[in-house]
Design a protein around this motif. Structure first.
Motif, PDB file in Angstrom:
ATOM      1  N   GLY A  89       0.834  -1.192   0.000  1.00 54.65           N
ATOM      2  CA  GLY A  89       0.000   0.000   0.000  1.00 54.65           C
ATOM      3  C   GLY A  89       0.870   1.243   0.000  1.00 54.65           C
ATOM      4  O   GLY A  89       2.037   1.199   0.392  1.00 54.65           O
ATOM      5  N   THR A  90       0.298   2.346  -0.461  1.00 54.57           N
ATOM      6  CA  THR A  90       1.030   3.609  -0.543  1.00 54.57           C
ATOM      7  C   THR A  90       0.209   4.717   0.099  1.00 54.57           C
ATOM      8  O   THR A  90      -1.005   4.799  -0.098  1.00 54.57           O
ATOM      9  N   ILE A  91       0.883   5.572   0.848  1.00 56.32           N
ATOM     10  CA  ILE A  91       0.286   6.793   1.380  1.00 56.32           C
ATOM     11  C   ILE A  91       0.992   7.943   0.684  1.00 56.32           C
ATOM     12  O   ILE A  91       2.220   8.060   0.734  1.00 56.32           O
ATOM     13  N   VAL A  92       0.225   8.786  -0.006  1.00 53.80           N
ATOM     14  CA  VAL A  92       0.777   9.927  -0.739  1.00 53.80           C
ATOM     15  C   VAL A  92       0.509  11.191   0.076  1.00 53.80           C
ATOM     16  O   VAL A  92      -0.643  11.546   0.328  1.00 53.80           O
ATOM     17  N   LEU A  93       1.588  11.856   0.479  1.00 55.07           N
ATOM     18  CA  LEU A  93       1.465  13.076   1.273  1.00 55.07           C
ATOM     19  C   LEU A  93       1.010  14.245   0.398  1.00 55.07           C
ATOM     20  O   LEU A  93       1.106  14.161  -0.829  1.00 55.07           O
ATOM     21  N   PRO A  94       0.540  15.331   0.996  1.00 53.03           N
ATOM     22  CA  PRO A  94       0.136  16.488   0.186  1.00 53.03           C
ATOM     23  C   PRO A  94       1.308  16.994  -0.659  1.00 53.03           C
ATOM     24  O   PRO A  94       2.471  16.838  -0.275  1.00 53.03           O
ATOM     25  N   ALA A  95       1.015  17.613  -1.794  1.00 50.71           N
ATOM     26  CA  ALA A  95       2.055  18.170  -2.654  1.00 50.71           C
ATOM     27  C   ALA A  95       2.900  19.171  -1.864  1.00 50.71           C
ATOM     28  O   ALA A  95       2.384  19.868  -0.981  1.00 50.71           O
ATOM     29  N   LEU A  96       4.172  19.227  -2.169  1.00 53.27           N
ATOM     30  CA  LEU A  96       5.108  20.092  -1.454  1.00 53.27           C
ATOM     31  C   LEU A  96       4.584  21.522  -1.341  1.00 53.27           C
ATOM     32  O   LEU A  96       4.672  22.139  -0.286  1.00 53.27           O
ATOM     33  N   ALA A  97       4.022  22.062  -2.400  1.00 50.35           N
ATOM     34  CA  ALA A  97       3.536  23.445  -2.399  1.00 50.35           C
ATOM     35  C   ALA A  97       2.387  23.658  -1.403  1.00 50.35           C
ATOM     36  O   ALA A  97       2.104  24.790  -1.014  1.00 50.35           O
ATOM     37  N   GLU A  98       1.731  22.586  -0.977  1.00 51.80           N
ATOM     38  CA  GLU A  98       0.596  22.689  -0.061  1.00 51.80           C
ATOM     39  C   GLU A  98       0.957  22.376   1.387  1.00 51.80           C
ATOM     40  O   GLU A  98       0.121  22.504   2.279  1.00 51.80           O
ATOM     41  N   CYS A  99       2.208  21.958   1.635  1.00 55.49           N
ATOM     42  CA  CYS A  99       2.651  21.631   2.986  1.00 55.49           C
ATOM     43  C   CYS A  99       3.030  22.898   3.738  1.00 55.49           C
ATOM     44  O   CYS A  99       3.528  23.851   3.139  1.00 55.49           O
ATOM     45  N   GLN A 100       2.801  22.887   5.046  1.00 55.33           N
ATOM     46  CA  GLN A 100       3.136  24.045   5.866  1.00 55.33           C
ATOM     47  C   GLN A 100       3.996  23.617   7.042  1.00 55.33           C
ATOM     48  O   GLN A 100       3.816  22.538   7.602  1.00 55.33           O
ATOM     49  N   ASP A 101       4.941  24.470   7.399  1.00 52.26           N
ATOM     50  CA  ASP A 101       5.889  24.183   8.467  1.00 52.26           C
ATOM     51  C   ASP A 101       5.166  23.783   9.749  1.00 52.26           C
ATOM     52  O   ASP A 101       4.233  24.457  10.182  1.00 52.26           O
ATOM     53  N   GLY A 102       5.578  22.667  10.339  1.00 55.26           N
ATOM     54  CA  GLY A 102       4.995  22.187  11.586  1.00 55.26           C
ATOM     55  C   GLY A 102       3.776  21.299  11.416  1.00 55.26           C
ATOM     56  O   GLY A 102       3.305  20.699  12.379  1.00 55.26           O
ATOM     57  N   GLN A 103       3.257  21.216  10.217  1.00 59.18           N
ATOM     58  CA  GLN A 103       2.091  20.368   9.949  1.00 59.18           C
ATOM     59  C   GLN A 103       2.442  18.921  10.273  1.00 59.18           C
ATOM     60  O   GLN A 103       3.567  18.478  10.067  1.00 59.18           O
ATOM     61  N   GLU A 104       1.478  18.165  10.787  1.00 60.01           N
ATOM     62  CA  GLU A 104       1.721  16.768  11.142  1.00 60.01           C
ATOM     63  C   GLU A 104       0.735  15.832  10.457  1.00 60.01           C
ATOM     64  O   GLU A 104      -0.358  16.237  10.069  1.00 60.01           O
ATOM     65  N   LEU A 105       1.167  14.584  10.338  1.00 57.57           N
ATOM     66  CA  LEU A 105       0.318  13.504   9.842  1.00 57.57           C
ATOM     67  C   LEU A 105       0.420  12.367  10.840  1.00 57.57           C
ATOM     68  O   LEU A 105       1.521  11.911  11.158  1.00 57.57           O
ATOM     69  N   LEU A 106      -0.712  11.930  11.342  1.00 57.84           N
ATOM     70  CA  LEU A 106      -0.784  10.790  12.248  1.00 57.84           C
ATOM     71  C   LEU A 106      -1.569   9.700  11.541  1.00 57.84           C
ATOM     72  O   LEU A 106      -2.712   9.917  11.144  1.00 57.84           O
ATOM     73  N   VAL A 107      -0.938   8.535  11.348  1.00 58.26           N
ATOM     74  CA  VAL A 107      -1.557   7.419  10.636  1.00 58.26           C
ATOM     75  C   VAL A 107      -1.779   6.268  11.610  1.00 58.26           C
ATOM     76  O   VAL A 107      -0.851   5.860  12.310  1.00 58.26           O
ATOM     77  N   SER A 108      -2.989   5.748  11.641  1.00 57.41           N
ATOM     78  CA  SER A 108      -3.315   4.552  12.437  1.00 57.41           C
ATOM     79  C   SER A 108      -3.963   3.541  11.510  1.00 57.41           C
ATOM     80  O   SER A 108      -4.761   3.903  10.648  1.00 57.41           O
ATOM     81  N   THR A 109      -3.625   2.255  11.695  1.00 56.17           N
ATOM     82  CA  THR A 109      -4.203   1.214  10.856  1.00 56.17           C
ATOM     83  C   THR A 109      -4.757   0.082  11.709  1.00 56.17           C
ATOM     84  O   THR A 109      -4.239  -0.197  12.794  1.00 56.17           O
ATOM     85  N   THR A 110      -5.804  -0.561  11.212  1.00 57.22           N
ATOM     86  CA  THR A 110      -6.401  -1.688  11.926  1.00 57.22           C
ATOM     87  C   THR A 110      -5.877  -3.023  11.413  1.00 57.22           C
ATOM     88  O   THR A 110      -6.033  -4.044  12.075  1.00 57.22           O
ATOM     89  N   GLN A 111      -5.285  -3.024  10.203  1.00 53.74           N
ATOM     90  CA  GLN A 111      -4.773  -4.254   9.595  1.00 53.74           C
ATOM     91  C   GLN A 111      -3.303  -4.059   9.196  1.00 53.74           C
ATOM     92  O   GLN A 111      -2.846  -2.928   9.027  1.00 53.74           O
ATOM     93  N   ALA A 112      -2.592  -5.155   8.997  1.00 48.96           N
ATOM     94  CA  ALA A 112      -1.184  -5.096   8.603  1.00 48.96           C
ATOM     95  C   ALA A 112      -1.036  -4.728   7.129  1.00 48.96           C
ATOM     96  O   ALA A 112      -1.873  -5.080   6.299  1.00 48.96           O
ATOM     97  N   VAL A 113       0.034  -3.999   6.848  1.00 44.64           N
ATOM     98  CA  VAL A 113       0.447  -3.695   5.472  1.00 44.64           C
ATOM     99  C   VAL A 113       1.910  -4.129   5.395  1.00 44.64           C
ATOM    100  O   VAL A 113       2.780  -3.518   6.006  1.00 44.64           O
ATOM    101  N   THR A 114       2.176  -5.205   4.648  1.00 40.90           N
ATOM    102  CA  THR A 114       3.510  -5.790   4.617  1.00 40.90           C
ATOM    103  C   THR A 114       4.541  -4.852   4.004  1.00 40.90           C
ATOM    104  O   THR A 114       5.637  -4.684   4.535  1.00 40.90           O
ATOM    105  N   THR A 115       4.223  -4.236   2.877  1.00 43.87           N
ATOM    106  CA  THR A 115       5.135  -3.296   2.225  1.00 43.87           C
ATOM    107  C   THR A 115       4.425  -1.962   2.086  1.00 43.87           C
ATOM    108  O   THR A 115       3.500  -1.820   1.293  1.00 43.87           O
TER     109      THR A 115
END
Length: 153
Positions: A89-115
């Motif tokens: 599986g892949t998680i694509v972050l926001p485009a660089l131009a849309e990112c802001q200093d200090g912004q965070e991403l918290l990811v939680s999953t209920t199932q395993a993702v091997t790669t």
């Protein structure tokens, strides 16, 4: 009544000390303790922890989830609930131009993702996990000077 410039100054404060304020609800000047002001400020700082929740329930291996940009610099909590454990599986972050200093991403999953692949979408990503166990989580924070997402948890 003396003006504020005529009052004596203090170098220390205590929770019970009083401040003057204009109450728009009452239309007059009132007093309030520093402990009340501190409690009010705390509610502003911790309301919803500043995270906007995004949901994704991938139905097959090889899934891709794109994190929606947040225009006010807020952070995103991704709740990933795959139907089953997946090989990739892949998680694509926001485009660089849309990112802001200090912004965070918290990811939680209920199932395993091997790669797992975390795509910076124009930004560098340092320390992102390459696999997720069931019920795992990770946290990234964006540094606007270096244009880099760093793992912070």
């Amino acid at each position: 009544m003396p003006s504020i410039n005529q009052l004596s100054a203090t170098a220390t404060v205590a929770a019970g000390d009083l401040l003057a304020l204009w109450s728009t609800a009452n239309g007059d000047t009132r007093k309030v303790s520093l402990s009340v002001v501190a409690a009010y400020i705390q509610t502003l700082l911790t309301a919803n922890s500043g995270f906007i929740t995004q949901y994704s329930a991938p139905a097959a291996t090889g899934f891709s989830v794109t994190i929606d940009p947040v225009t006010d610099g807020g952070s995103v909590r991704l709740l990933l609930t795959p139907i089953a454990g997946y090989a990739a599986g892949t998680i694509v972050l926001p485009a660089l131009a849309e990112c802001q200093d200090g912004q965070e991403l918290l990811v939680s999953t209920t199932q395993a993702v091997t790669t797992l692949t975390v795509s910076g979408n124009g930004a560098t990503v340092v320390g992102a996990p390459t696999t997720l166990a069931a019920n795992a989580f990770f946290r990234l924070q964006f540094d606007g000077v270096l244009n880099t997402w760093y793992r912070v948890g």
